[in-house]
Design a protein around this motif. Structure first.
Motif, PDB file in Angstrom:
ATOM      1  N   TYR A  83       0.866  -1.183   0.000  1.00  0.00           N
ATOM      2  CA  TYR A  83       0.000   0.000   0.000  1.00  0.00           C
ATOM      3  C   TYR A  83       0.896   1.225   0.000  1.00  0.00           C
ATOM      4  O   TYR A  83       1.629   1.458   0.954  1.00  0.00           O
ATOM      5  CB  TYR A  83      -0.911  -0.006   1.226  1.00  0.00           C
ATOM      6  CG  TYR A  83      -1.797   1.225   1.347  1.00  0.00           C
ATOM      7  CD1 TYR A  83      -2.896   1.397   0.517  1.00  0.00           C
ATOM      8  CD2 TYR A  83      -1.511   2.213   2.289  1.00  0.00           C
ATOM      9  CE1 TYR A  83      -3.699   2.519   0.618  1.00  0.00           C
ATOM     10  CE2 TYR A  83      -2.310   3.337   2.402  1.00  0.00           C
ATOM     11  CZ  TYR A  83      -3.403   3.489   1.567  1.00  0.00           C
ATOM     12  OH  TYR A  83      -4.204   4.605   1.668  1.00  0.00           O
ATOM     13  N   ALA A  84       0.879   1.982  -1.082  1.00  0.00           N
ATOM     14  CA  ALA A  84       1.774   3.139  -1.210  1.00  0.00           C
ATOM     15  C   ALA A  84       1.099   4.207  -2.069  1.00  0.00           C
ATOM     16  O   ALA A  84       1.447   4.415  -3.232  1.00  0.00           O
ATOM     17  CB  ALA A  84       3.109   2.714  -1.823  1.00  0.00           C
ATOM     18  N   PRO A  85       0.089   4.871  -1.514  1.00  0.00           N
ATOM     19  CA  PRO A  85      -0.604   5.894  -2.304  1.00  0.00           C
ATOM     20  C   PRO A  85       0.321   7.041  -2.667  1.00  0.00           C
ATOM     21  O   PRO A  85       1.202   7.415  -1.893  1.00  0.00           O
ATOM     22  CB  PRO A  85      -1.732   6.351  -1.373  1.00  0.00           C
ATOM     23  CG  PRO A  85      -1.270   5.995   0.005  1.00  0.00           C
ATOM     24  CD  PRO A  85      -0.435   4.762  -0.146  1.00  0.00           C
ATOM     25  N   GLU A  86       0.109   7.565  -3.845  1.00  0.00           N
ATOM     26  CA  GLU A  86       0.915   8.677  -4.332  1.00  0.00           C
ATOM     27  C   GLU A  86       0.032   9.545  -5.208  1.00  0.00           C
ATOM     28  O   GLU A  86      -1.027   9.109  -5.676  1.00  0.00           O
ATOM     29  CB  GLU A  86       2.114   8.149  -5.133  1.00  0.00           C
ATOM     30  CG  GLU A  86       1.716   7.265  -6.303  1.00  0.00           C
ATOM     31  CD  GLU A  86       2.915   6.611  -6.975  1.00  0.00           C
ATOM     32  OE1 GLU A  86       3.988   6.550  -6.363  1.00  0.00           O
ATOM     33  OE2 GLU A  86       2.740   6.142  -8.118  1.00  0.00           O
ATOM     34  N   PRO A  87       0.431  10.797  -5.452  1.00  0.00           N
ATOM     35  CA  PRO A  87      -0.384  11.664  -6.319  1.00  0.00           C
ATOM     36  C   PRO A  87      -0.520  11.074  -7.713  1.00  0.00           C
ATOM     37  O   PRO A  87       0.378  10.387  -8.212  1.00  0.00           O
ATOM     38  CB  PRO A  87       0.414  12.975  -6.349  1.00  0.00           C
ATOM     39  CG  PRO A  87       1.251  12.952  -5.105  1.00  0.00           C
ATOM     40  CD  PRO A  87       1.592  11.505  -4.881  1.00  0.00           C
ATOM     41  N   LEU A  88      -1.651  11.326  -8.331  1.00  0.00           N
ATOM     42  CA  LEU A  88      -1.846  10.856  -9.694  1.00  0.00           C
ATOM     43  C   LEU A  88      -0.823  11.504 -10.615  1.00  0.00           C
ATOM     44  O   LEU A  88      -0.533  12.699 -10.493  1.00  0.00           O
ATOM     45  CB  LEU A  88      -3.260  11.199 -10.179  1.00  0.00           C
ATOM     46  CG  LEU A  88      -4.408  10.505  -9.455  1.00  0.00           C
ATOM     47  CD1 LEU A  88      -5.743  11.011  -9.983  1.00  0.00           C
ATOM     48  CD2 LEU A  88      -4.320   9.006  -9.618  1.00  0.00           C
ATOM     49  N   PRO A  89      -0.252  10.740 -11.535  1.00  0.00           N
ATOM     50  CA  PRO A  89       0.777  11.300 -12.411  1.00  0.00           C
ATOM     51  C   PRO A  89       0.183  12.249 -13.447  1.00  0.00           C
ATOM     52  O   PRO A  89      -1.000  12.171 -13.793  1.00  0.00           O
ATOM     53  CB  PRO A  89       1.365  10.062 -13.088  1.00  0.00           C
ATOM     54  CG  PRO A  89       0.236   9.078 -13.094  1.00  0.00           C
ATOM     55  CD  PRO A  89      -0.526   9.319 -11.829  1.00  0.00           C
ATOM     56  N   GLU A  90       1.015  13.150 -13.937  1.00  0.00           N
ATOM     57  CA  GLU A  90       0.627  14.005 -15.056  1.00  0.00           C
ATOM     58  C   GLU A  90       0.626  13.163 -16.325  1.00  0.00           C
ATOM     59  O   GLU A  90       1.481  12.303 -16.516  1.00  0.00           O
ATOM     60  CB  GLU A  90       1.603  15.172 -15.199  1.00  0.00           C
ATOM     61  CG  GLU A  90       1.625  16.118 -14.006  1.00  0.00           C
ATOM     62  CD  GLU A  90       0.330  16.900 -13.848  1.00  0.00           C
ATOM     63  OE1 GLU A  90      -0.334  17.135 -14.896  1.00  0.00           O
ATOM     64  OE2 GLU A  90      -0.018  17.248 -12.713  1.00  0.00           O
ATOM     65  N   VAL A  91      -0.341  13.410 -17.185  1.00  0.00           N
ATOM     66  CA  VAL A  91      -0.408  12.685 -18.449  1.00  0.00           C
ATOM     67  C   VAL A  91      -0.589  13.668 -19.593  1.00  0.00           C
ATOM     68  O   VAL A  91      -1.142  14.753 -19.423  1.00  0.00           O
ATOM     69  CB  VAL A  91      -1.560  11.656 -18.470  1.00  0.00           C
ATOM     70  CG1 VAL A  91      -1.328  10.556 -17.462  1.00  0.00           C
ATOM     71  CG2 VAL A  91      -2.901  12.324 -18.227  1.00  0.00           C
ATOM     72  N   THR A  92      -0.088  13.280 -20.751  1.00  0.00           N
ATOM     73  CA  THR A  92      -0.291  14.050 -21.967  1.00  0.00           C
ATOM     74  C   THR A  92      -1.303  13.315 -22.835  1.00  0.00           C
ATOM     75  O   THR A  92      -1.686  12.177 -22.554  1.00  0.00           O
ATOM     76  CB  THR A  92       1.023  14.218 -22.737  1.00  0.00           C
ATOM     77  OG1 THR A  92       1.513  12.911 -23.133  1.00  0.00           O
ATOM     78  CG2 THR A  92       2.086  14.881 -21.863  1.00  0.00           C
ATOM     79  N   ASP A  93      -1.741  13.947 -23.905  1.00  0.00           N
ATOM     80  CA  ASP A  93      -2.763  13.353 -24.753  1.00  0.00           C
ATOM     81  C   ASP A  93      -2.329  12.013 -25.345  1.00  0.00           C
ATOM     82  O   ASP A  93      -3.162  11.157 -25.626  1.00  0.00           O
ATOM     83  CB  ASP A  93      -3.143  14.315 -25.885  1.00  0.00           C
ATOM     84  CG  ASP A  93      -3.935  15.504 -25.364  1.00  0.00           C
ATOM     85  OD1 ASP A  93      -4.445  15.422 -24.236  1.00  0.00           O
ATOM     86  OD2 ASP A  93      -4.028  16.511 -26.086  1.00  0.00           O
ATOM     87  N   GLY A  94      -1.024  11.827 -25.530  1.00  0.00           N
ATOM     88  CA  GLY A  94      -0.558  10.589 -26.147  1.00  0.00           C
ATOM     89  C   GLY A  94      -0.154   9.523 -25.164  1.00  0.00           C
ATOM     90  O   GLY A  94       0.425   8.503 -25.558  1.00  0.00           O
ATOM     91  N   SER A  95      -0.448   9.717 -23.884  1.00  0.00           N
ATOM     92  CA  SER A  95      -0.012   8.777 -22.861  1.00  0.00           C
ATOM     93  C   SER A  95      -1.182   7.962 -22.333  1.00  0.00           C
ATOM     94  O   SER A  95      -2.340   8.380 -22.389  1.00  0.00           O
ATOM     95  CB  SER A  95       0.644   9.521 -21.686  1.00  0.00           C
ATOM     96  OG  SER A  95       1.810  10.198 -22.101  1.00  0.00           O
ATOM     97  N   LEU A  96      -0.838   6.806 -21.803  1.00  0.00           N
ATOM     98  CA  LEU A  96      -1.783   5.951 -21.104  1.00  0.00           C
ATOM     99  C   LEU A  96      -1.287   5.813 -19.670  1.00  0.00           C
ATOM    100  O   LEU A  96      -0.137   5.413 -19.453  1.00  0.00           O
ATOM    101  CB  LEU A  96      -1.854   4.581 -21.776  1.00  0.00           C
ATOM    102  CG  LEU A  96      -2.513   3.448 -20.997  1.00  0.00           C
ATOM    103  CD1 LEU A  96      -3.996   3.719 -20.815  1.00  0.00           C
ATOM    104  CD2 LEU A  96      -2.287   2.108 -21.697  1.00  0.00           C
ATOM    105  N   ALA A  97      -2.111   6.160 -18.707  1.00  0.00           N
ATOM    106  CA  ALA A  97      -1.724   6.057 -17.301  1.00  0.00           C
ATOM    107  C   ALA A  97      -2.758   5.241 -16.553  1.00  0.00           C
ATOM    108  O   ALA A  97      -3.967   5.362 -16.802  1.00  0.00           O
ATOM    109  CB  ALA A  97      -1.603   7.443 -16.667  1.00  0.00           C
ATOM    110  N   VAL A  98      -2.284   4.393 -15.648  1.00  0.00           N
ATOM    111  CA  VAL A  98      -3.187   3.605 -14.805  1.00  0.00           C
ATOM    112  C   VAL A  98      -2.768   3.766 -13.351  1.00  0.00           C
ATOM    113  O   VAL A  98      -1.579   3.837 -13.027  1.00  0.00           O
ATOM    114  CB  VAL A  98      -3.185   2.112 -15.193  1.00  0.00           C
ATOM    115  CG1 VAL A  98      -3.744   1.931 -16.600  1.00  0.00           C
ATOM    116  CG2 VAL A  98      -1.808   1.496 -15.082  1.00  0.00           C
ATOM    117  N   THR A  99      -3.765   3.830 -12.484  1.00  0.00           N
ATOM    118  CA  THR A  99      -3.554   3.892 -11.039  1.00  0.00           C
ATOM    119  C   THR A  99      -4.451   2.853 -10.396  1.00  0.00           C
ATOM    120  O   THR A  99      -5.655   2.797 -10.679  1.00  0.00           O
ATOM    121  CB  THR A  99      -3.902   5.285 -10.488  1.00  0.00           C
ATOM    122  OG1 THR A  99      -3.093   6.272 -11.139  1.00  0.00           O
ATOM    123  CG2 THR A  99      -3.662   5.345  -8.983  1.00  0.00           C
TER     124      THR A  99
END
Length: 340
Positions: free
Chosen positions: A74-90
């Motif tokens: 368990y290691a919560p962290e701020p949501l990452p910044e993403v650009t239009d061409g990126s895929l991010a999962v949390t």
């Protein structure tokens, strides 16, 4: 016919069913058959199976298996910044992901509640506080079991939030005043702001009350940003032929979100929940670039020791010779970004 023979008998092979051409309209109200029991891969357990489960009391880990609860990742962290061409999962925990794709924020099977019906309270907190979420553009639901369809969490959403749900589940959502509910059958798709939502098969079942067994469908979701990014959310599933078929129809999957927990006892759960080794095989069948495990470390749903799923997954991954960097074994609250 013995119970074991009944449970091992394959269901109808629907791999020849072709994908529906074109996207279904958002919010379309449709008619469905009364039951989807013909989609089961294996028959559901009968009275003898229920009796054996009660006799063995085998649906929770023993004291030794529970000792690792405080070491769950368990290691919560701020949501990452993403650009239009990126895929991010949390990973928010269990099967709940925040997927940011094609400029949209999509929640999968969102469960922010501390408890769900019939299960002890979650053993890790939610990885992202609700107040920290960006605007939710869409929600996908895999099936109606309480650990995947959580009414208190959905009540937190604006009622005009687009919901993408399995066939037969629209009425449940519309009764709760959601105004844009899109129900899909296997291999159908819909689109929202350039992102495709394809509903694909899984080896599972559905039930929410005493009288609604298999009255709605179950499955996974393929999210496609239209620019070459694909993420597959398996929902809840056992291992079987559908993974290879999904991989064939959707080549170039960037990330597969696959369940690895709630698998013991095997005689009871093998038809509907992959174990860690089967999850690695499913990843191979899909031909995905990377895998992120889920459906563990959140609720105690079955008998395996709480730390065992990840340990077995890592061992199976290494034995299969897959690159370590392609296993996104995130802690609850962790994120990864796939760039161009």
């Amino acid at each position: 016919m013995t119970e074991q023979t009944e449970r091992s008998r394959p269901g109808p092979d629907r791999s020849a069913r072709g994908p529906v051409v074109g996207a279904r309209p958002l919010g379309e109200v449709r008619s469905w058959p009364r039951s989807f029991a013909d989609r089961l891969t294996a028959p559901l357990p009968g009275v003898r199976g229920m009796t054996r489960l009660a006799r063995e009391r085998g649906m929770r880990p023993n004291a030794e298996g529970l000792r690792g609860v405080h070491r769950l990742p368990y290691a919560p962290e701020p949501l990452p910044e993403v650009t239009d061409g990126s895929l991010a999962v949390t990973w928010a925990g269990h099967a709940s992901w925040i997927v940011r794709i094609g400029g949209l924020t999509v929640l999968t099977d969102p469960v922010w509640s501390r408890r769900i019906l019939g299960t002890p309270a979650r053993v890790t907190p939610v990885g992202v506080r609700w107040e920290e979420l960006p605007k939710v553009d869409a929600v996908v639901i895999s099936h109606n079991h309480y650990d995947h369809l959580d009414a208190p969490t959905l009540r937190r959403l604006p009622r005009d939030t687009p919901l993408f749900v399995p066939a037969g589940l629209g009425r449940w959502c519309r009764r709760r005043r959601f105004t844009c509910v899109t129900e899909l059958d296997w291999w159908e798709r819909a689109e929202l702001d350039g992102v495709r939502f394809d509903f694909v098969p899984s080896h599972h079942w559905s039930k929410r009350t005493l009288t609604d067994t298999c009255r709605s469908l179950w499955g996974g979701w393929m999210l496609d940003d239209g620019q070459g990014r694909r993420v597959y959310f398996a929902g809840d599933t056992g291992y079987g032929h559908w993974f290879e078929e999904i991989g064939r129809r959707y080549p170039g999957i960037d990330l597969a979100l696959l369940p690895i927990g709630a698998y013991e006892p095997r005689w009871w759960l093998s038809d509907v929940h992959t174990d860690p080794e089967e999850a690695v095989q499913a990843y191979e069948d899909l031909g995905a670039r990377a895998m992120a495990p889920m459906h563990w470390a959140t609720f105690v749903l079955s008998a395996e020791p709480v730390l065992e799923p990840l340990a077995r997954l890592r061992t199976a991954w290494q034995r299969a010779g897959h690159p370590r960097a392609d296993l996104w074994d995130l802690p609850v609250g962790g994120s990864r970004v796939l760039g161009h």
